[in-house]
Design a protein around this motif. Structure first.
Motif, mmCIF file in Angstrom:
data_model
loop_
_atom_site.group_PDB
_atom_site.id
_atom_site.type_symbol
_atom_site.label_atom_id
_atom_site.label_comp_id
_atom_site.label_asym_id
_atom_site.label_seq_id
_atom_site.Cartn_x
_atom_site.Cartn_y
_atom_site.Cartn_z
ATOM 1 N N TYR A 547 0.849 -1.192 0.000
ATOM 2 C CA TYR A 547 0.000 0.000 0.000
ATOM 3 C C TYR A 547 0.885 1.244 0.000
ATOM 4 O O TYR A 547 2.040 1.202 0.433
ATOM 5 N N PRO A 548 0.364 2.379 -0.506
ATOM 6 C CA PRO A 548 1.180 3.595 -0.569
ATOM 7 C C PRO A 548 1.222 4.304 0.779
ATOM 8 O O PRO A 548 0.215 4.391 1.480
ATOM 9 N N ASP A 549 2.366 4.808 1.117
ATOM 10 C CA ASP A 549 2.553 5.535 2.371
ATOM 11 C C ASP A 549 2.041 6.965 2.196
ATOM 12 O O ASP A 549 2.701 7.812 1.594
ATOM 13 N N LEU A 550 0.825 7.214 2.694
ATOM 14 C CA LEU A 550 0.217 8.549 2.656
ATOM 15 C C LEU A 550 -0.175 8.897 4.094
ATOM 16 O O LEU A 550 -1.347 8.881 4.468
ATOM 17 N N ALA A 551 0.828 9.196 4.893
ATOM 18 C CA ALA A 551 0.653 9.274 6.341
ATOM 19 C C ALA A 551 -0.398 10.290 6.766
ATOM 20 O O ALA A 551 -1.113 10.081 7.750
ATOM 21 N N ASN A 552 -0.519 11.406 6.057
ATOM 22 C CA ASN A 552 -1.424 12.474 6.486
ATOM 23 C C ASN A 552 -2.707 12.544 5.666
ATOM 24 O O ASN A 552 -3.431 13.526 5.734
ATOM 25 N N PHE A 553 -2.953 11.497 4.884
ATOM 26 C CA PHE A 553 -4.173 11.452 4.078
ATOM 27 C C PHE A 553 -5.316 10.959 4.960
ATOM 28 O O PHE A 553 -5.308 9.830 5.441
ATOM 29 N N LYS A 554 -6.303 11.842 5.186
ATOM 30 C CA LYS A 554 -7.467 11.451 5.976
ATOM 31 C C LYS A 554 -8.633 11.148 5.042
ATOM 32 O O LYS A 554 -8.654 11.571 3.889
ATOM 33 N N ASN A 555 -9.617 10.450 5.566
ATOM 34 C CA ASN A 555 -10.649 9.900 4.696
ATOM 35 C C ASN A 555 -12.040 10.491 4.898
ATOM 36 O O ASN A 555 -12.912 10.292 4.071
ATOM 37 N N GLN A 556 -12.274 11.190 6.027
ATOM 38 C CA GLN A 556 -13.609 11.717 6.327
ATOM 39 C C GLN A 556 -14.658 10.611 6.194
ATOM 40 O O GLN A 556 -15.685 10.766 5.537
ATOM 41 N N VAL A 557 -14.396 9.474 6.832
ATOM 42 C CA VAL A 557 -15.234 8.290 6.653
ATOM 43 C C VAL A 557 -16.360 8.250 7.678
ATOM 44 O O VAL A 557 -16.131 8.422 8.880
ATOM 45 N N VAL A 558 -17.574 8.016 7.183
ATOM 46 C CA VAL A 558 -18.724 7.738 8.049
ATOM 47 C C VAL A 558 -19.399 6.476 7.532
ATOM 48 O O VAL A 558 -19.250 6.106 6.368
ATOM 49 N N THR A 559 -20.139 5.809 8.395
ATOM 50 C CA THR A 559 -20.830 4.594 7.975
ATOM 51 C C THR A 559 -22.111 4.952 7.230
ATOM 52 O O THR A 559 -22.703 6.011 7.444
ATOM 53 N N VAL A 560 -22.550 4.054 6.372
ATOM 54 C CA VAL A 560 -23.719 4.334 5.541
ATOM 55 C C VAL A 560 -24.994 4.420 6.372
ATOM 56 O O VAL A 560 -25.908 5.195 6.039
ATOM 57 N N ALA A 589 -10.378 13.783 15.632
ATOM 58 C CA ALA A 589 -9.858 12.618 16.347
ATOM 59 C C ALA A 589 -10.656 11.354 16.048
ATOM 60 O O ALA A 589 -10.167 10.237 16.250
ATOM 61 N N ARG A 590 -11.906 11.524 15.560
ATOM 62 C CA ARG A 590 -12.752 10.360 15.287
ATOM 63 C C ARG A 590 -12.584 9.843 13.860
ATOM 64 O O ARG A 590 -13.182 8.835 13.494
ATOM 65 N N ASP A 591 -11.809 10.565 13.038
ATOM 66 C CA ASP A 591 -11.498 10.083 11.694
ATOM 67 C C ASP A 591 -10.239 9.223 11.789
ATOM 68 O O ASP A 591 -9.534 9.238 12.800
ATOM 69 N N PHE A 592 -9.936 8.480 10.744
ATOM 70 C CA PHE A 592 -8.700 7.703 10.772
ATOM 71 C C PHE A 592 -7.849 8.061 9.563
ATOM 72 O O PHE A 592 -8.357 8.444 8.511
ATOM 73 N N ALA A 593 -6.558 7.945 9.728
ATOM 74 C CA ALA A 593 -5.629 8.233 8.644
ATOM 75 C C ALA A 593 -5.528 7.029 7.715
ATOM 76 O O ALA A 593 -5.796 5.889 8.104
ATOM 77 N N TRP A 594 -5.124 7.305 6.481
ATOM 78 C CA TRP A 594 -5.006 6.281 5.434
ATOM 79 C C TRP A 594 -4.173 5.093 5.906
ATOM 80 O O TRP A 594 -4.570 3.931 5.742
ATOM 81 N N ASN A 595 -3.021 5.343 6.499
ATOM 82 C CA ASN A 595 -2.130 4.246 6.878
ATOM 83 C C ASN A 595 -2.737 3.352 7.951
ATOM 84 O O ASN A 595 -2.400 2.168 8.045
ATOM 85 N N ASN A 656 -2.056 15.945 2.555
ATOM 86 C CA ASN A 656 -2.298 16.770 3.740
ATOM 87 C C ASN A 656 -3.750 17.253 3.693
ATOM 88 O O ASN A 656 -4.052 18.339 3.219
ATOM 89 N N THR A 657 -4.646 16.392 4.170
ATOM 90 C CA THR A 657 -6.074 16.635 4.012
ATOM 91 C C THR A 657 -6.600 17.584 5.075
ATOM 92 O O THR A 657 -6.233 17.484 6.251
ATOM 93 N N ALA A 658 -7.480 18.478 4.668
ATOM 94 C CA ALA A 658 -8.162 19.337 5.641
ATOM 95 C C ALA A 658 -9.190 18.516 6.407
ATOM 96 O O ALA A 658 -9.665 17.477 5.939
ATOM 97 N N ASP A 659 -9.530 18.975 7.597
ATOM 98 C CA ASP A 659 -10.647 18.393 8.344
ATOM 99 C C ASP A 659 -11.915 19.169 7.999
ATOM 100 O O ASP A 659 -11.855 20.329 7.562
ATOM 101 N N PHE A 660 -13.062 18.526 8.210
ATOM 102 C CA PHE A 660 -14.339 19.148 7.861
ATOM 103 C C PHE A 660 -15.212 19.255 9.099
ATOM 104 O O PHE A 660 -15.641 18.246 9.660
ATOM 105 N N ASP A 661 -15.436 20.483 9.516
ATOM 106 C CA ASP A 661 -16.286 20.739 10.675
ATOM 107 C C ASP A 661 -17.734 20.385 10.338
ATOM 108 O O ASP A 661 -18.201 20.630 9.222
ATOM 109 N N CYS A 662 -18.439 19.792 11.295
ATOM 110 C CA CYS A 662 -19.841 19.418 11.053
ATOM 111 C C CYS A 662 -20.728 19.907 12.198
ATOM 112 O O CYS A 662 -21.652 19.210 12.626
#
Length: 707
Positions: A547-560, A589-595, A656-662
């Motif tokens: 897998y590619p090393d993208l240490a600071n890539f965040k995903n903004q993941v939520v469950t369906v 803090a509740r999101d997870f990084a790509w790695n 280097n992904t931004a975070d998204f305030d909700c």
């Protein structure tokens, strides 16, 4: 034929059982298409002296009490109407998938044989050497003199194009003097010429490639498409091209012509003539892809339609009686439909790409079955509306459209073409202009609230270009206008659509915008969209072993399940109408990084090597050169193309992904009891368990969660 009702073939006689099963030989719900299997006393022992076909057709019957019982695989596609009567839909071996669409070969043949100059026509979907299916029409003309007449073949193609979608029009026409027959007098389909043996009619002088570059491009097309003769104005996709073949095309152009051609150019310049011109433009620009980018600073924003509704103000109805939903056969759309059926008493009118209501309803049932949702809930309240987002009035007649506009109380627009490879120009009709047609529906009859599902991708790689580390729900869209040209066409189409919606809001339309991040599977069942970017990345990297090393890539993941519940609840609050809501993790803090994703996959038991991005993409490209079964193969252009300053890919821009305030979303959900689950190590194990169960991944003994 489209629009004709399938013929009924009755029900089982006493002591005979009929099963309608899916590809995994599991029962499908009534109304859902499947293959007919027959059990009971009528099943014989097999074919005389034909052990191979006996083993294929006579199988153990898992539904019988007798462990020695067998069932017969008929090869017929049927559907149970719900009353035990089966409808015949065609032969299973006469249904194929072309460019992701299900195609009935007999439908094409029936239209072909209606042409007055055709004595008989047969349509097959042979595979080329790379495993790609392509529609080929074998035609026996009434007049043998037409065998080499290009105008006649063009007339046949035009005849089909006026009545069929583009993916059902054969890429090649082979004119025969006679059709091979079996001893019983039927057409012997297996004896028809193979792809490699098909010739092509000679090209007229004006259709022949002229310049050296045009000839080089035509030669590469011929190699990719498996067609010996390519005309100057032939369309790549009409000849059977697909996104997979487009990826092969740009790869060969890079090797043979030494030019890195962005894959979007194949969609924007789909003929030999126009693609050769684009290659020349890139050469003149020194290979700088900026010369062919979609520049949003100059992109025209469509004007929203005028409001003609009787009422000029409308808030979210507390108890809607009728809802209009697009995208119900998509992942989030299916769960939205499920929530609407659970949380309201409304009839839900579902726009579905289909030829008729039966086919549309079957697609809804198939989708619910795939994601483990209760199919029985669809009956009575889910109303299929056959149509298409990329057509005027969504493919409906004026009367149908007006009736819906009068009846519907609220709209949920979740439908879109989600594609990270196609350019803006290929997505505009469905994603932008389709939304404009939905706006017409919202502003006609009675004014009705519209809930639009967008994406956080409208802000692009904002952290890279501006340094902004947090994006707020009410931030100005124009923050990303100047650099979204470097992004994918999907994000661009959503940005343009949101700009159009702002203008519609200013006219008085009540529009609420929801921007999800990546949407992961159901937090309880693990049901997941296997075709989205996150799933493909996980599965493809496990296939590759790296897998590619993208240490600071965040995903903004939520469950369906969270996304669908949150959207429905927020949309029902009167004070939410007109707002914008991020459907993202409740805090960074509740999101997870790509790695983290791949570290957890290693904890599950898979062996994965972490590589610098450049080395990883080289390894993936080399892997796909020899084996194209990796699920990331269709995304190779997206992963490989260096689009910014000819050195960074899209993923590297997003590292280097931004975070998204909700905050708006959290406030609107207060007191609802709806929580946003954290996608963590344990939840990923749930998803991996589901992948293994669906045979998407090999079994790998998981380590203890406490390890």
């Amino acid at each position: 034929m489209p629009g004709l009702k399938p013929p009924p073939i009755g029900s089982a006689i006493p002591q005979v059982q009929t099963y309608v099963l899916d590809e995994a030989r599991q029962p499908v719900a009534p109304g859902t298409a499947g293959e007919l299997y027959i059990g009971g006393v009528g099943v014989g022992r097999g074919y005389l002296n034909r052990p191979n076909i006996t083993a294929e057709r006579f199988l153990p019957d898992p539904f019988a009490a007798d462990e020695t019982a067998r069932m017969y695989k008929s090869g017929d596609r049927v559907r149970d109407r719900g009353d035990g009567i089966l409808e015949f839909l065609g032969r299973a071996d006469h249904q194929v998938k072309i460019r992701g669409f299900r195609v009935e070969l007999f439908e094409i043949e029936a239209l072909l044989n209606q042409h007055s100059t055709v004595q008989e026509g047969i349509v097959l979907a042979p595979e080329d050497a790379l495993g790609n299916k392509r529609l080929v029409a074998y035609v026996l003309p009434n007049d043998p003199q037409t065998a080499t007449d290009n105008d006649w073949i063009a007339a046949l193609k035009s005849h089909l194009q006026t009545q069929l979608p583009s993916y059902m029009v054969p890429a090649q026409f082979c004119v025969l003097e006679s059709l091979p027959l079996t001893p019983s007098g039927k057409v012997d389909r297996k004896a028809l010429p193979a792809l490699d043996d098909l010739g092509s009619a000679p090209l007229a002088p004006e259709d022949q490639p002229q310049t050296t570059l045009e000839k080089q491009v035509a030669k590469i097309w011929s190699q990719v498409l498996g067609i010996p003769t390519i005309g100057l104005y032939d369309d790549f996709f009409e000849l059977g091209g697909s996104s997979l073949l487009a990826a092969q095309l740009v790869s060969l152009i890079a090797e043979d012509l030494n030019i890195e051609l962005p894959i979007r150019c194949v969609y924007e310049s789909p003929t030999v003539a126009t693609l050769a011109q684009t290659v020349e433009i890139l050469r003149q620009a020194g290979g700088n892809a900026f010369s062919v980018l979609t520049d949003l600073t100059t992109q025209a924003i469509p004007q929203p339609p005028s409001i003609t509704a009787r009422q000029q103000t409308q808030t979210a109805p507390a108890s809607p009686e009728a809802v209009f939903l697009t995208g119900a056969t998509g992942f989030l759309g299916a769960f939205l439909l499920h929530e609407l059926l659970q949380q309201t008493q409304a009839q839900v009118f579902c726009l579905v790409r289909a030829d008729n209501r039966q086919e549309a309803f079957a697609r809804l049932q198939d989708t619910f079955t795939k994601y483990g949702l209760p199919v029985a809930n669809l009956t009575g309240r889910a109303v299929p509306v056959p149509g298409n987002l990329n057509q005027l009035r969504l493919g409906l007649s004026k009367i149908q459209f007006a009736r819906l506009a009068d009846q519907v109380d609220v709209i949920y627009h979740s439908g879109a073409m989600v594609n990270f490879v196609k350019p803006y120009s290929a997505l505009e009709a469905e994603n932008v202009l389709g939304t404009r047609e939905v706006l017409k529906l919202a502003g006609q009859g009675k004014l009705k609230p519209m809930n639009y599902i967008s994406t956080v991708g409208v802000f692009g790689a904002i952290a890279y270009f501006t340094g902004q580390s947090m994006v707020y729900e009410d931030d100005d869209l124009d923050l990303s206008r100047d650099f979204l040209c470097w992004d994918d066409g999907y994000a661009q189409s959503k940005w343009v659509t949101e700009k159009m919606l702002l203008a519609a809001k200013a006219q008085g339309l009540p529009i609420t915008v929801f921007r999800p991040g990546f949407i992961a599977g159901n937090s309880h069942t693990g049901a997941t969209n296997l075709r989205d970017f996150l799933s493909r990345s996980l599965l493809g990297c496990i296939q590759l072993g790296a897998y590619p090393d993208l240490a600071n890539f965040k995903n903004q993941v939520v469950t369906v399940d969270y996304a669908s519940q949150a959207i429905l609840h927020i949309s029902q609050q009167p004070e939410s109408v007109g707002g914008t809501f991020h459907i993202t993790p409740w805090s960074p803090a509740r999101d997870f990084a790509w790695n983290n994703l791949f570290a957890w996959a290693q904890d599950y038991g898979y062996t994965l090597q972490r590589l610098p991005y450049r080395r990883w993409k080289e390894q993936l490209s080399e892997h796909c050169r020899h084996a194209q079964d990796n699920v990331l193969y269709p995304l190779l252009p997206f992963l490989n193309e260096t689009i910014y300053e000819q050195k960074l890919t899209v993923l590297e821009l997003y590292e280097n992904t931004a975070d998204f305030d909700c905050s708006n979303a959290i406030a609107a959900l207060k007191g609802s009891g709806i929580q946003c689950p954290v996608v963590d190590r344990q939840m990923l194990f749930t998803y991996l368990d589901a992948f293994v169960h669906q045979q998407q991944l090999p079994q790998s003994p998981p380590l203890s969660l406490s390890a």
